[in-house]
Motif scaffolding. Structure first.
Motif, mmCIF file in Angstrom:
data_model
loop_
_atom_site.group_PDB
_atom_site.id
_atom_site.type_symbol
_atom_site.label_atom_id
_atom_site.label_comp_id
_atom_site.label_asym_id
_atom_site.label_seq_id
_atom_site.Cartn_x
_atom_site.Cartn_y
_atom_site.Cartn_z
ATOM 1 N N THR A 132 0.852 -1.180 0.000
ATOM 2 C CA THR A 132 0.000 0.000 0.000
ATOM 3 C C THR A 132 0.892 1.236 0.000
ATOM 4 O O THR A 132 2.097 1.167 0.308
ATOM 5 C CB THR A 132 -0.903 0.044 1.234
ATOM 6 N N ALA A 133 0.310 2.377 -0.328
ATOM 7 C CA ALA A 133 1.071 3.629 -0.323
ATOM 8 C C ALA A 133 1.624 3.909 1.063
ATOM 9 O O ALA A 133 2.794 4.310 1.212
ATOM 10 C CB ALA A 133 0.173 4.782 -0.786
ATOM 11 N N ARG A 134 0.810 3.686 2.083
ATOM 12 C CA ARG A 134 1.266 3.941 3.452
ATOM 13 C C ARG A 134 2.406 2.992 3.832
ATOM 14 O O ARG A 134 3.396 3.412 4.435
ATOM 15 C CB ARG A 134 0.105 3.802 4.428
ATOM 16 N N ALA A 135 2.293 1.721 3.458
ATOM 17 C CA ALA A 135 3.329 0.750 3.805
ATOM 18 C C ALA A 135 4.639 1.074 3.102
ATOM 19 O O ALA A 135 5.719 0.945 3.683
ATOM 20 C CB ALA A 135 2.869 -0.664 3.443
ATOM 21 N N HIS A 136 4.551 1.504 1.853
ATOM 22 C CA HIS A 136 5.758 1.867 1.106
ATOM 23 C C HIS A 136 6.516 2.977 1.815
ATOM 24 O O HIS A 136 7.737 2.881 2.025
ATOM 25 C CB HIS A 136 5.361 2.313 -0.307
ATOM 26 N N LEU A 137 5.815 4.029 2.203
ATOM 27 C CA LEU A 137 6.478 5.142 2.884
ATOM 28 C C LEU A 137 6.917 4.757 4.287
ATOM 29 O O LEU A 137 7.970 5.206 4.763
ATOM 30 C CB LEU A 137 5.535 6.345 2.940
ATOM 31 N N ALA A 138 6.136 3.908 4.959
ATOM 32 C CA ALA A 138 6.472 3.524 6.332
ATOM 33 C C ALA A 138 7.781 2.743 6.399
ATOM 34 O O ALA A 138 8.592 2.936 7.316
ATOM 35 C CB ALA A 138 5.333 2.705 6.939
ATOM 36 N N VAL A 139 8.010 1.860 5.427
ATOM 37 C CA VAL A 139 9.254 1.089 5.390
ATOM 38 C C VAL A 139 10.455 2.024 5.225
ATOM 39 O O VAL A 139 11.478 1.894 5.901
ATOM 40 C CB VAL A 139 9.212 0.055 4.246
ATOM 41 N N LEU B 96 2.474 13.429 4.805
ATOM 42 C CA LEU B 96 2.864 13.560 3.404
ATOM 43 C C LEU B 96 1.805 13.015 2.454
ATOM 44 O O LEU B 96 1.556 13.591 1.388
ATOM 45 C CB LEU B 96 4.193 12.847 3.156
ATOM 46 N N LEU B 97 1.160 11.922 2.834
ATOM 47 C CA LEU B 97 0.080 11.404 1.990
ATOM 48 C C LEU B 97 -1.032 12.437 1.847
ATOM 49 O O LEU B 97 -1.633 12.583 0.772
ATOM 50 C CB LEU B 97 -0.459 10.099 2.585
ATOM 51 N N THR C 286 7.769 10.329 -1.520
ATOM 52 C CA THR C 286 8.980 9.604 -1.125
ATOM 53 C C THR C 286 10.176 10.547 -1.086
ATOM 54 O O THR C 286 10.996 10.503 -0.160
ATOM 55 C CB THR C 286 9.245 8.446 -2.103
ATOM 56 N N ALA C 287 10.284 11.405 -2.096
ATOM 57 C CA ALA C 287 11.396 12.359 -2.141
ATOM 58 C C ALA C 287 11.350 13.332 -0.966
ATOM 59 O O ALA C 287 12.390 13.733 -0.439
ATOM 60 C CB ALA C 287 11.365 13.120 -3.469
ATOM 61 N N LEU C 288 10.148 13.694 -0.534
ATOM 62 C CA LEU C 288 9.984 14.675 0.547
ATOM 63 C C LEU C 288 10.053 14.044 1.942
ATOM 64 O O LEU C 288 10.115 14.766 2.940
ATOM 65 C CB LEU C 288 8.637 15.388 0.400
ATOM 66 N N GLU D 23 -0.502 15.714 2.070
ATOM 67 C CA GLU D 23 0.056 16.832 1.288
ATOM 68 C C GLU D 23 0.037 16.557 -0.209
ATOM 69 O O GLU D 23 -0.252 17.452 -1.005
ATOM 70 C CB GLU D 23 1.487 17.121 1.728
ATOM 71 N N VAL D 24 0.322 15.325 -0.616
ATOM 72 C CA VAL D 24 0.390 15.027 -2.045
ATOM 73 C C VAL D 24 -0.953 14.582 -2.613
ATOM 74 O O VAL D 24 -1.059 14.247 -3.802
ATOM 75 C CB VAL D 24 1.462 13.951 -2.348
ATOM 76 N N GLY D 25 -2.000 14.560 -1.785
ATOM 77 C CA GLY D 25 -3.334 14.233 -2.283
ATOM 78 C C GLY D 25 -3.656 12.762 -2.342
ATOM 79 O O GLY D 25 -4.572 12.355 -3.064
ATOM 80 N N LEU D 26 -2.933 11.935 -1.582
ATOM 81 C CA LEU D 26 -3.167 10.488 -1.608
ATOM 82 C C LEU D 26 -3.734 9.937 -0.305
ATOM 83 O O LEU D 26 -3.732 8.724 -0.094
ATOM 84 C CB LEU D 26 -1.858 9.751 -1.932
ATOM 85 N N ALA D 27 -4.201 10.803 0.575
ATOM 86 C CA ALA D 27 -4.713 10.330 1.869
ATOM 87 C C ALA D 27 -5.835 9.309 1.690
ATOM 88 O O ALA D 27 -5.887 8.290 2.398
ATOM 89 C CB ALA D 27 -5.196 11.518 2.700
ATOM 90 N N ALA D 28 -6.712 9.544 0.735
ATOM 91 C CA ALA D 28 -7.845 8.632 0.525
ATOM 92 C C ALA D 28 -7.404 7.303 -0.082
ATOM 93 O O ALA D 28 -8.143 6.309 -0.023
ATOM 94 C CB ALA D 28 -8.879 9.293 -0.377
ATOM 95 N N ALA D 29 -6.221 7.276 -0.672
ATOM 96 C CA ALA D 29 -5.725 6.051 -1.304
ATOM 97 C C ALA D 29 -4.607 5.408 -0.497
ATOM 98 O O ALA D 29 -3.915 4.513 -0.985
ATOM 99 C CB ALA D 29 -5.227 6.363 -2.713
ATOM 100 N N ALA D 30 -4.433 5.823 0.756
ATOM 101 C CA ALA D 30 -3.298 5.368 1.564
ATOM 102 C C ALA D 30 -3.271 3.854 1.739
ATOM 103 O O ALA D 30 -2.196 3.245 1.812
ATOM 104 C CB ALA D 30 -3.332 6.054 2.932
ATOM 105 N N ARG D 31 -4.450 3.206 1.811
ATOM 106 C CA ARG D 31 -4.511 1.756 2.059
ATOM 107 C C ARG D 31 -4.653 0.948 0.771
ATOM 108 O O ARG D 31 -4.787 -0.271 0.816
ATOM 109 C CB ARG D 31 -5.669 1.439 3.011
#
Length: 302
Positions: free
Chosen positions: A89-96, A111-112, A140-142, A114-122
């Motif tokens: 998931t997007a959250r897992a990718h950043l969490a690692v 950050l999710l 990821t860069a930020l 900020e970049v507009g992906l909060a609703a798609a985090a899972r």
């Protein structure tokens, strides 16, 4: 700050990057331009220690990137938005990445948002559109709140709202004193975003200067002339070697500077209502100054 000195990369008998030297300073957005195959991505990969240079050095804040512990705190980079494990998931990718770089977990959700992906985090990244992957790559860069940021074609797949958001993001990051280095083939976006340019062709440096200075190097400067006596002025200009186009009271003149046009008009008592020098667009300057460096040139479709 990014410093590149004599950077060279050869693959057998082919030279991908040829003795590049330039500096990218903080507080500005620097565009990295060049035709396809010019060596831009190879240069960025050498900056990040992913490719070993044949010669020369590439340093970030005075040191090679690999010498920075917990690299995401020093340099954030987006090279390939598709280079993500599709099953996470997007959250897992950043969490690692946050855990491996000693970054607080709270930064991930912020950050999710900020970049507009909060609703798609899972959601699993494998189901993301290209634009969503780009947003995740920017997050990821930020992630490490780094002082230096590298982006390779960050606008691919983004809709107009996303393009405007990224444009504002880059300007904000530079205003915060960060070093922002953006590789892109979108000339109009560089005109809106970049303060300075590094332009390469066939791996070699063509220019490293301000946006305005680069555009001014084009020979395609023209002068707009508005006069009620165009019939009298036109032959005077062509006699001086200028090309004149237009009709009525508005002329477009190339091959003669505005100062000389004004002198001719004054000497021959021709009234002028307007005399304006028009510089080439960034795209026009780029096409002209990199014409000899294009590796992949499409043929005439006719």
């Amino acid at each position: 700050m990014i410093e590149v000195n004599g950077l060279t990369k050869r693959y057998g008998g082919a030279t991908a990057v040829d003795d590049l030297t330039f500096t990218v300073r903080p507080g500005e957005v620097t565009g990295f331009l060049g035709p396809n195959g010019a060596g831009k991505t190879t240069t960025l990969r050498m900056l990040l220690g992913l490719v070993e240079p044949t010669a020369g050095t590439a340093t970030v804040r005075g040191r090679p990137f690999r010498d920075h512990p917990r690299g995401l705190r020093h340099v954030g980079a987006l090279l390939d938005a598709g280079d993500v494990h599709g099953g996470r998931t997007a959250r897992a990718h950043l969490a690692v990445l946050a855990r491996s770089n000693g970054i607080p977990r709270a930064r991930v959700d912020a950050l999710l948002e900020e970049v507009g992906l909060a609703a798609a985090a899972r959601r699993r990244v494998g189901g993301f559109s290209l634009g969503m992957r780009q947003r995740l790559g920017i997050a990821t860069a930020l992630l490490g709140d780094p002082p230096v940021l590298l982006f390779d074609e960050p606008l691919n797949g983004l809709d107009p709202e996303g393009v405007l958001w990224v444009r504002g993001l880059f300007r904000r990051l530079a205003a915060e004193g960060r070093t922002v280095f953006v590789s892109s083939h979108l000339m109009t976006e560089m005109e809106h975003t970049a303060d300075r340019l590094v332009v390469i062709g066939r791996g070699a440096l063509i220019a490293a200067e301000s946006l305005s200075a680069f555009a001014a190097r084009s020979t395609r400067l023209s002068v707009t002339v508005r006069t009620p006596d165009a019939a009298a002025l036109t032959p005077l200009l062509t006699a001086e070697g200028a090309s004149v186009a237009g009709d009525g009271d508005r002329l477009t003149v190339t091959g003669l500077p505005a100062e000389r046009i004004g002198e001719l008009a004054l000497r021959h008592r021709v009234l002028l209502h307007e005399l304006t020098t028009l510089g080439a667009s960034l795209e026009e300057a780029f096409m002209e100054l990199t014409a000899d460096s294009v590796q992949y040139l499409a043929g005439d479709p006719r």
